[in-house]
Each structure stands twice: as structure tokens, then as C-alpha cells.
Scaffold this active site. Structure first.
Site, PDB file in Angstrom:
ATOM      1  N   THR A 163       4.783  -4.786 -12.925  1.00  0.00           N
ATOM      2  CA  THR A 163       5.346  -3.457 -12.669  1.00  0.00           C
ATOM      3  C   THR A 163       6.855  -3.561 -12.441  1.00  0.00           C
ATOM      4  OG1 THR A 163       3.297  -2.779 -11.660  1.00  0.00           O
ATOM      5  CG2 THR A 163       5.236  -1.634 -10.883  1.00  0.00           C
ATOM      6  N   ARG A 191      -8.471   3.795 -15.159  1.00  0.00           N
ATOM      7  CA  ARG A 191      -8.135   3.150 -13.884  1.00  0.00           C
ATOM      8  C   ARG A 191      -6.721   3.559 -13.460  1.00  0.00           C
ATOM      9  NH1 ARG A 191      -3.873  -0.688 -12.400  1.00  0.00           N
ATOM     10  NH2 ARG A 191      -4.676  -2.127 -10.842  1.00  0.00           N
ATOM     11  N   GLY A 193      -3.779   2.644 -10.674  1.00  0.00           N
ATOM     12  CA  GLY A 193      -3.438   1.568  -9.739  1.00  0.00           C
ATOM     13  C   GLY A 193      -2.521   2.023  -8.628  1.00  0.00           C
ATOM     14  N   THR A 213       4.358  -4.755  -6.405  1.00  0.00           N
ATOM     15  CA  THR A 213       3.887  -5.137  -7.732  1.00  0.00           C
ATOM     16  C   THR A 213       2.769  -6.160  -7.548  1.00  0.00           C
ATOM     17  OG1 THR A 213       4.489  -6.204  -9.823  1.00  0.00           O
ATOM     18  CG2 THR A 213       5.776  -6.842  -7.919  1.00  0.00           C
ATOM     19  N   GLY A 214       1.952  -6.317  -8.570  1.00  0.00           N
ATOM     20  CA  GLY A 214       0.868  -7.287  -8.461  1.00  0.00           C
ATOM     21  C   GLY A 214      -0.488  -6.618  -8.537  1.00  0.00           C
TER      22      GLY A 214
HETATM   23  N1  ASP Z   1       0.517  -3.165  -9.587  1.00  0.00           N
HETATM   24  C1  ASP Z   1       0.266  -2.893 -10.965  1.00  0.00           C
HETATM   25  C2  ASP Z   1      -1.124  -2.349 -11.128  1.00  0.00           C
HETATM   26  O1  ASP Z   1      -2.039  -2.837 -10.482  1.00  0.00           O
HETATM   27  C3  ASP Z   1       0.407  -4.069 -11.873  1.00  0.00           C
HETATM   28  C4  ASP Z   1       1.650  -4.889 -11.706  1.00  0.00           C
HETATM   29  O2  ASP Z   1       2.345  -4.821 -10.726  1.00  0.00           O
HETATM   30  O3  ASP Z   1       1.927  -5.628 -12.610  1.00  0.00           O
HETATM   31  O4  ASP Z   1      -1.300  -1.482 -11.938  1.00  0.00           O
END
Ligand code: ASP
Length: 288
Positions: A163, A191, A193, A213-214
Site C-alpha cells: 500500500t 474483500r 482491507g 501497510t501490510g
Molecule cells: N494493507 C493492504 C491490504 O491489506 C495491503 C498492503 O499494505 O500492501 O489491503
């Protein structure tokens, strides 16, 4: 004093040099707004729009795909006075962050998702945009071939994270946070997030701002951004990030977070191998 901090996502940093350039460009774009006396909100909107248009990042044009090969994006924006707007699983839009900002400024709602969010975007004048990069197609093909995921064991697939987020403090002490994502490679369609969820991927109040992020499912369970901002009542941005990440580590989670407190201190931390980030403070650029 003005400060701008951004991140380009945590996880396996597949395109490190591109991320460095991209972070630098987005910082310059946002910083220009701040040095001309513009608002923190305009600074983060510009920085994130720039990243959404850069296919190196997992957001906007560079978004990874759902398991059925579709682009579905989440984005949100929040300011220190409690205003918030978000879109979830939005499609056929070039810059979801600008639609999230319209939700904040033009509706009585906090979050619009799916078809409704697209309808709203068209009403606001956003044109149809549908681009899937070759890279995103290849990543989904690889996931399907390898057939395993550390994050979604039920899908038995594979993915990478990434992200983007930005936080700014402007000369009038206003704080704004913006987050935008193409989600996680190979997730189910529909979905939504953390990047669309208030307090999870994005949060700001008078103490500061944070963007995460994550692994979105864990970020939502921990309300990670709100957790960090709450900690900033008492601690500096870096200390707040460090404390919050202990909770992530205790669950063996993969998350990154950047934060900015009202005094202009920055906080950066992540549990995966890497995260791309950069900030400008006192006119000086710092990049990972
Ligand atoms: N946090 C984001 C999600 O779960 C993904 C990411 O940070 O890469 O959609």
C-alpha cells in the site's frame, strides 16, 4: 514547521530502485504544496495521486489483482479535525484517493464501496479508467502457479504487499493522512482491507496521524493506526510506532506503519523484510 512523510508499502521490496525514485517524486510533489502555504490535505492528496499514477506502487495503475484477475482498490483520507472519507473495492477509477476525498467533502458518509462508489465517482466527474499492468498479471499467474500464501492459508496462494500512505503537517498545524492500495494479490473479490477502514489503515487527530501497510486483516483487528495515534498522546511518533509494532510481532504479523506527531516528529517501523519510505523535514529529504 511543515513535514511530509510517505511510504510505498511493506513486504518484499520487488522494485527497490523504482520505489526510491517514486518516493522522491511523490515527496517533491507534496512538499511543493506545503512550501507554497497549501494545506496538509492538499499535500497528501497530491503525493498519493502521484503514487497512484506510478505503476511501481501497489495502488491506482499498479494495483495487484483479485483472484479472478480484477483491480479493486481501497483508499481513505482523514484530517486532524475528525473528517474522514473512504472507498472500498472501487473499480474503473484512476485515482481512488481523490474519490475518497470527495466522500469526505461531499457526502454525509464515511465509506462507499463497490458499485455505489463507482456511481458516486462518475457523479463527481471521474472518468472510467481500466488499466491492468503486465506486472500485476504476472504476479497473479505466479501466485496461482505456486499455490501458497502465508497470509491467506485458506486460499493456499501466494502474495506480496505494498500500500502507499502519506501524512503531512502544514504551517497552520493541520494534519492530514491519506492511504491508497490495490489490496493483496490473489484475495477474494469483494474483500475490503484496512486501507478503507477508519482507525485501521488511516487515522488522525490533534495528536498526530498514522497510516498502515501490510496484512490488512491483522491491521483491522489491531486498529493499528488509531493505536499509534492514541500512543502519541504520551509518546513521540517513533516510540508510539515501536510500541504498536510489538503487538504486531507478538502475533507474527507482517505490517508497516509511518506516523507523524503534532510536534513534527516522524515514526517509521515495519515487521516484514523491507518497507519503502521517505520524508521531508526542515527542507531536508530522507529516503530509505
Ligand atoms: N494493507 C493492504 C491490504 O491489506 C495491503 C498492503 O499494505 O500492501 O489491503
Amino acid at each position: 514547521m511543515a513535514v511530509l512523510i510517505i511510504d510505498g508499502g511493506a513486504g518484499a521490496l520487488l522494485y527497490e530502485a523504482e520505489h526510491r525514485h517514486g518516493i522522491y517524486d511523490a515527496l517533491q510533489v507534496g512538499w511543493k504544496v506545503l512550501t507554497r502555504g497549501g494545506s496538509a490535505l492538499n499535500a497528501v492528496s497530491k503525493a498519493i495521486t502521484n503514487m497512484e499514477d506510478n505503476p511501481s506502487f501497489n495502488c491506482g495503475t499498479g494495483s495487484v489483482l483479485t483472484i479472478d484477475g480484477k483491480v479493486e482498490m481501497d483508499a481513505s483520507v482523514m484530517t486532524e479535525d475528525g473528517k474522514y472519507g473512504a472507498v472500498g473495492a472501487i473499480r474503473q477509477i484512476k485515482n481512488p484517493i481523490l474519490v475518497a476525498r470527495k466522500v469526505m467533502e461531499q457526502t454525509d458518509h464515511l465509506l462507499l464501496v463497490g458499485d455505489g462508489s463507482i456511481k458516486f465517482a462518475r457523479l463527481m466527474g471521474f472518468k472510467k479508467y481500466e488499466k491492468i499492468t503486465k506486472r500485476s498479471k504476472d504476479r497473479l499467474a505466479k501466485l496461482k502457479k505456486e499455490g501458497k500464501s502465508d497470509y491467506f492459508p485458506k486460499l493456499k496462494k501466494y502474495m506480496k504487499l505494498g500500500t502507499v500512505g502519506a501524512i503531512a503537517l502544514d504551517n497552520k498545524k493541520r494534519i492530514a493522512v491519506a492511504t491508497s492500495t490495490g489490496g493483496i494479490n490473489g484475495r477474494l473479490s469483494g474483500r475490503v482491507g484496512d486501507s478503507a477502514i477508519l482507525g485501521a489503515g488511516t487515522y488522525a487527530d490533534e495528536n498526530g496521524g498514522a497510516t498502515a501497510t501490510g496484512h490488512g486483516e491483522l491491521i483491522m483487528k489491531l486498529f493499528l493506526s488509531k493505536l499509534v495515534v492514541d500512543l502519541m498522546k504520551k509518546y513521540s511518533a517513533q516510540k508510539a510506532v515501536d510500541i504498536a509494532l510489538k503487538q504486531v510481532r507478538s502475533q507474527k504479523g507482517l505490517c508497516g506503519i509511518i506516523a507523524l506527531d503534532k510536534k513534527g516528529n516522524v515514526g517509521i517501523g515495519y515487521t516484514p523484510k523491507s518497507m519503502s519510505w521517505g520524508y521531508i523535514k526542515d527542507g531536508k529529504v530522507n529516503i530509505f
